[in-house]
Design a protein around this motif. Structure first.
Motif, mmCIF file in Angstrom:
data_model
loop_
_atom_site.group_PDB
_atom_site.id
_atom_site.type_symbol
_atom_site.label_atom_id
_atom_site.label_comp_id
_atom_site.label_asym_id
_atom_site.label_seq_id
_atom_site.Cartn_x
_atom_site.Cartn_y
_atom_site.Cartn_z
ATOM 1 N N GLU A 120 0.830 -1.209 0.000
ATOM 2 C CA GLU A 120 0.000 0.000 0.000
ATOM 3 C C GLU A 120 0.866 1.261 0.000
ATOM 4 O O GLU A 120 0.549 2.239 -0.693
ATOM 5 C CB GLU A 120 -0.922 -0.024 1.221
ATOM 6 C CG GLU A 120 -2.005 -1.098 1.124
ATOM 7 C CD GLU A 120 -2.744 -1.309 2.436
ATOM 8 O OE1 GLU A 120 -2.412 -0.609 3.427
ATOM 9 O OE2 GLU A 120 -3.639 -2.163 2.469
ATOM 10 N N ASP A 124 0.882 4.140 -2.846
ATOM 11 C CA ASP A 124 0.668 5.544 -2.481
ATOM 12 C C ASP A 124 1.814 6.413 -3.004
ATOM 13 O O ASP A 124 1.591 7.513 -3.523
ATOM 14 C CB ASP A 124 0.571 5.683 -0.957
ATOM 15 C CG ASP A 124 -0.759 5.195 -0.403
ATOM 16 O OD1 ASP A 124 -1.727 5.122 -1.180
ATOM 17 O OD2 ASP A 124 -0.825 4.882 0.802
ATOM 18 N N ARG A 129 -2.647 4.082 -6.032
ATOM 19 C CA ARG A 129 -3.521 3.365 -5.095
ATOM 20 C C ARG A 129 -4.939 3.237 -5.654
ATOM 21 O O ARG A 129 -5.608 2.223 -5.459
ATOM 22 C CB ARG A 129 -3.523 4.099 -3.753
ATOM 23 C CG ARG A 129 -4.358 3.440 -2.652
ATOM 24 C CD ARG A 129 -3.645 2.237 -2.052
ATOM 25 N NE ARG A 129 -4.331 1.747 -0.884
ATOM 26 C CZ ARG A 129 -4.121 2.171 0.357
ATOM 27 N NH1 ARG A 129 -3.204 3.108 0.569
ATOM 28 N NH2 ARG A 129 -4.781 1.674 1.365
ATOM 29 N N HIS A 130 -5.388 4.268 -6.357
ATOM 30 C CA HIS A 130 -6.748 4.234 -6.912
ATOM 31 C C HIS A 130 -6.898 3.203 -8.027
ATOM 32 O O HIS A 130 -8.026 2.880 -8.431
ATOM 33 C CB HIS A 130 -7.131 5.620 -7.449
ATOM 34 C CG HIS A 130 -6.306 6.068 -8.617
ATOM 35 N ND1 HIS A 130 -4.970 6.395 -8.508
ATOM 36 C CD2 HIS A 130 -6.632 6.229 -9.937
ATOM 37 C CE1 HIS A 130 -4.497 6.759 -9.689
ATOM 38 N NE2 HIS A 130 -5.481 6.660 -10.577
ATOM 39 N N ARG A 134 -7.734 -2.505 -10.598
ATOM 40 C CA ARG A 134 -7.773 -2.540 -12.064
ATOM 41 C C ARG A 134 -6.864 -3.630 -12.602
ATOM 42 O O ARG A 134 -5.806 -3.924 -12.052
ATOM 43 C CB ARG A 134 -7.306 -1.193 -12.628
ATOM 44 C CG ARG A 134 -8.297 -0.062 -12.503
ATOM 45 C CD ARG A 134 -9.183 0.079 -13.723
ATOM 46 N NE ARG A 134 -8.429 0.293 -14.957
ATOM 47 C CZ ARG A 134 -8.064 1.504 -15.400
ATOM 48 N NH1 ARG A 134 -8.344 2.592 -14.699
ATOM 49 N NH2 ARG A 134 -7.426 1.624 -16.547
#
Length: 258
Positions: A120, A124, A129-130, A134
């Motif tokens: 993580e 970041d 992170r978003h 996907r």
């Protein structure tokens, strides 16, 4: 942790790709390799991350021959972001980044809390992170580059080698990535084609031509108009960046004929 290329030579099918290359990358330093296409830059890097065995010479870490380490141990120390590091299966971004922990885990052990935190944190740091859920194959080239760098960081390496890491990145992300390298507190060996980016990001630069090191030193000492003309066949004026003081090249579109 120091990295040293000690008389590195690679011969394939009777052709010398790299000849007696000696280059030091001090602990915490950023050293760039530049040179025309086919000059041996990527070949040298492959010896560092052990997909290629040198014909002579050695890669050394803190003076010890890298070939004397287990592959597992060398993968714990050295992370690579390569030109051919494409992901063919549609793993999620989160899964690809987690692969960076493989050298530190036994068998098929699941990620623990610390491993998940590292993944993580790397996502970041690279601003992805978003994208965690996907599929990698749905991403743009620049997004994939950042995923692969996040995977490398998740390895917690002491040495980071990168082959053209700014490929596919827009200007903003090129600047962010190279700024990150300068402040990462890692020993970094990076191949770059953009000489101006190399001058801005690297403490020292090594110039390869036909497999041989023809110049090495601080960017302002190496990137001269004469060297650029002789090695790259391009006319350029060298100016000083008004903010950073780094040398910057202004290219002429007139061929040198060399």
């Amino acid at each position: 942790m120091d990295l040293q290329l000690d008389g590195l030579t690679v011969v394939t099918d009777g052709r010398s790709l790299v000849s007696e290359l000696s280059l030091d990358v001090p602990s915490g330093g950023v050293v760039g390799l530049v040179g025309p296409n086919g000059s041996g830059k990527s070949t040298a890097l492959r010896c560092v991350y052990r997909t290629l065995r040198p014909s002579a010479g050695a890669v050394r870490i803190d003076g010890d021959d890298l070939s004397g380490l287990s592959l597992r141990r060398s993968a714990q120390l050295v992370a690579a972001m390569t030109q051919d590091g494409a992901v063919d299966l549609d793993f999620t971004v989160e899964e690809v980044v987690a692969l960076g922990r493989a050298p530190h885990l036994r068998g098929n052990a699941a990620l623990g809390p610390r491993e998940r935190e590292l993944c993580e944190a790397a996502m970041d740091r690279l601003g992805i992170r978003h994208l965690a859920a996907r599929g990698v194959l749905s991403l743009s080239g620049g997004e994939r580059q950042r995923v692969l760098l996040a995977r490398a960081l998740t390895q917690e390496p002491r040495i980071l080698v990168l082959d053209e890491p700014t490929n596919h990145l827009d200007v903003r992300h090129q600047v962010e990535l190279l700024s990150f390298l300068r402040g990462a507190d890692l020993t970094v060996l990076v191949v770059l084609h953009d000489l101006n980016l190399a001058a801005a990001a690297c403490d020292r630069i090594g110039v390869l031509s036909e497999g041989r090191l023809v110049a090495s030193g601080a960017p302002e000492d190496v990137l001269t108009a004469g060297l650029v003309r002789d090695v790259f066949g391009v006319s350029a004026e060298v100016v000083t960046h008004p903010g950073s003081g780094d040398p910057q090249l202004l290219y002429s579109l007139t061929p040198t004929g060399g």
